[in-house]
Design a protein around this motif. Sequence first.
Motif, mmCIF file in Angstrom:
data_model
loop_
_atom_site.group_PDB
_atom_site.id
_atom_site.type_symbol
_atom_site.label_atom_id
_atom_site.label_comp_id
_atom_site.label_asym_id
_atom_site.label_seq_id
_atom_site.Cartn_x
_atom_site.Cartn_y
_atom_site.Cartn_z
ATOM 1 N N HIS A 1 46.144 3.121 -6.253
ATOM 2 C CA HIS A 1 44.921 3.288 -5.473
ATOM 3 C C HIS A 1 44.456 1.999 -4.799
ATOM 4 O O HIS A 1 43.366 1.972 -4.214
ATOM 5 N N ALA B 1 32.076 0.328 -7.049
ATOM 6 C CA ALA B 1 33.350 0.218 -7.747
ATOM 7 C C ALA B 1 33.739 1.557 -8.363
ATOM 8 O O ALA B 1 32.879 2.326 -8.806
ATOM 9 N N GLU B 2 35.034 1.865 -8.365
ATOM 10 C CA GLU B 2 35.519 3.011 -9.107
ATOM 11 C C GLU B 2 35.259 2.772 -10.598
ATOM 12 O O GLU B 2 35.098 1.625 -11.036
ATOM 13 N N LEU C 1 36.710 3.392 -14.350
ATOM 14 C CA LEU C 1 37.838 3.773 -15.186
ATOM 15 C C LEU C 1 37.525 3.488 -16.648
ATOM 16 O O LEU C 1 37.127 2.369 -17.000
ATOM 17 N N ARG D 1 43.378 -0.991 -5.889
ATOM 18 C CA ARG D 1 42.115 -1.480 -6.412
ATOM 19 C C ARG D 1 42.332 -2.746 -7.240
ATOM 20 O O ARG D 1 43.329 -2.865 -7.942
ATOM 21 N N LYS E 1 39.573 -2.764 -2.752
ATOM 22 C CA LYS E 1 38.266 -2.502 -3.358
ATOM 23 C C LYS E 1 38.373 -2.719 -4.861
ATOM 24 O O LYS E 1 39.452 -2.927 -5.399
ATOM 25 N N LYS E 2 37.226 -2.617 -5.553
ATOM 26 C CA LYS E 2 37.193 -2.865 -6.994
ATOM 27 C C LYS E 2 37.204 -1.570 -7.799
ATOM 28 O O LYS E 2 36.807 -0.504 -7.317
ATOM 29 N N ALA E 3 37.631 -1.719 -9.049
ATOM 30 C CA ALA E 3 37.504 -0.642 -10.024
ATOM 31 C C ALA E 3 37.068 -1.265 -11.340
ATOM 32 O O ALA E 3 37.713 -2.198 -11.837
ATOM 33 N N TRP F 1 47.394 3.171 -12.200
ATOM 34 C CA TRP F 1 46.336 3.750 -11.354
ATOM 35 C C TRP F 1 45.850 2.719 -10.340
ATOM 36 O O TRP F 1 45.672 3.037 -9.156
ATOM 37 N N LEU F 2 45.610 1.497 -10.778
ATOM 38 C CA LEU F 2 45.089 0.456 -9.895
ATOM 39 C C LEU F 2 46.060 0.146 -8.759
ATOM 40 O O LEU F 2 45.646 -0.027 -7.607
ATOM 41 N N PRO G 1 40.923 -4.929 -10.440
ATOM 42 C CA PRO G 1 40.137 -4.593 -11.629
ATOM 43 C C PRO G 1 38.968 -5.534 -11.860
ATOM 44 O O PRO G 1 39.097 -6.759 -11.740
#
Length: 258
Positions: A81, A133-134, A136, A83, A105-107, A77-78, A85
Motif C-alpha cells: 500500500h 494515517a491508516e 493497523l 505506506r 503516506k503514513k500508517a 501490507w505497508l 510506518p
Amino acid sequence: MISGVLLDLAGVVYDGEDVIPGAIDAVARLRGAGLLIRFVSNTTRSNKPALLTRLLRIGLHTTSDELFTPAQAARQWLVEHDRSPYLLVHPDLEPDFHGLAGGSKKALVVGDAGEAFDYQTLNAAFRELLEGAEFLGLAPNRTFQDVDGKLSLDAGAFIAALEYASQRRATILGKPSPEFFLSALAGMNCPKAKAVVVGDDAESDVAGALRAGLSKAVLVRTGKYRGGDETRFKPAPTVTVDDISAAADWILAARNIQ
C-alpha cells in the motif's frame, strides 16, 4: 485429510522461558508424519530473528520460512500500500520494520508496546490518526500470560482505546484476522480444508481459525487457557486437550482415520 498444522508459540510450545513438557517431541512427531508445519505467533514484543533464536535455545530447530508473525504481515501490507510506518510498538520489534520509510503516506502500526504505552505516546498516535494515517493493529489480544504466570493487558485494549477516541476501526493483521491464517497457509501450499490450528487462546487462535475456514482447531489447557474457555467463544474448538503432546496425538489419530 490433515496435511498442515499451524502451531501457536507462547503458551503452546513454551511458557515464559521454559519449553512446555513434550513440545519438542510433539513437533518432531508431526514433522515425522510428513505434516507441513508453520509457527504462527501473535507476539509483538520480539522481532522475528529473536523468536527464531529463542526457539533454537529451547531445542526447536526451525527456519525463517516456518515462522509467520503479525509484523511480517504488516510489513507486506505497508509495501503493497506504499505506506511508511508510524510505530507504536515494543522497541524490540522495531527492526522488523527497518527500511520502510519511503511510503507516500503514513500508517500507524500498534503492537504490544509494553511500558511505552503512556499518555504521551498514545496521544501522539491518536493525532496521527486525526491527520489521516491508516490504522493497523498487529494483534487484538485482550491479555497475555506474563512472566509471573498471571494475565496482563495486551495490545487489544490500547487498540480499542485509539479506535474509540478516533472513531476509526483498525485493520487487524494478526490472529484472528482470516487473512493472517490464509497467508500462513499460502506460504506452505496447504488448503484451509486440510489444515488444523493448535492454540491456547480460544478467541484468537481457535475461533479465528475456524472462522477463516480451517477444518479443525485444537485448544490446549496450557498458557493463557482458563477453565471454561472452550465454551466462551464461537465457533467452539473441535477438541480441547491438555497440552501440545496430546494435540499431536489427536492430530495424528484424526489424520489416520480420514
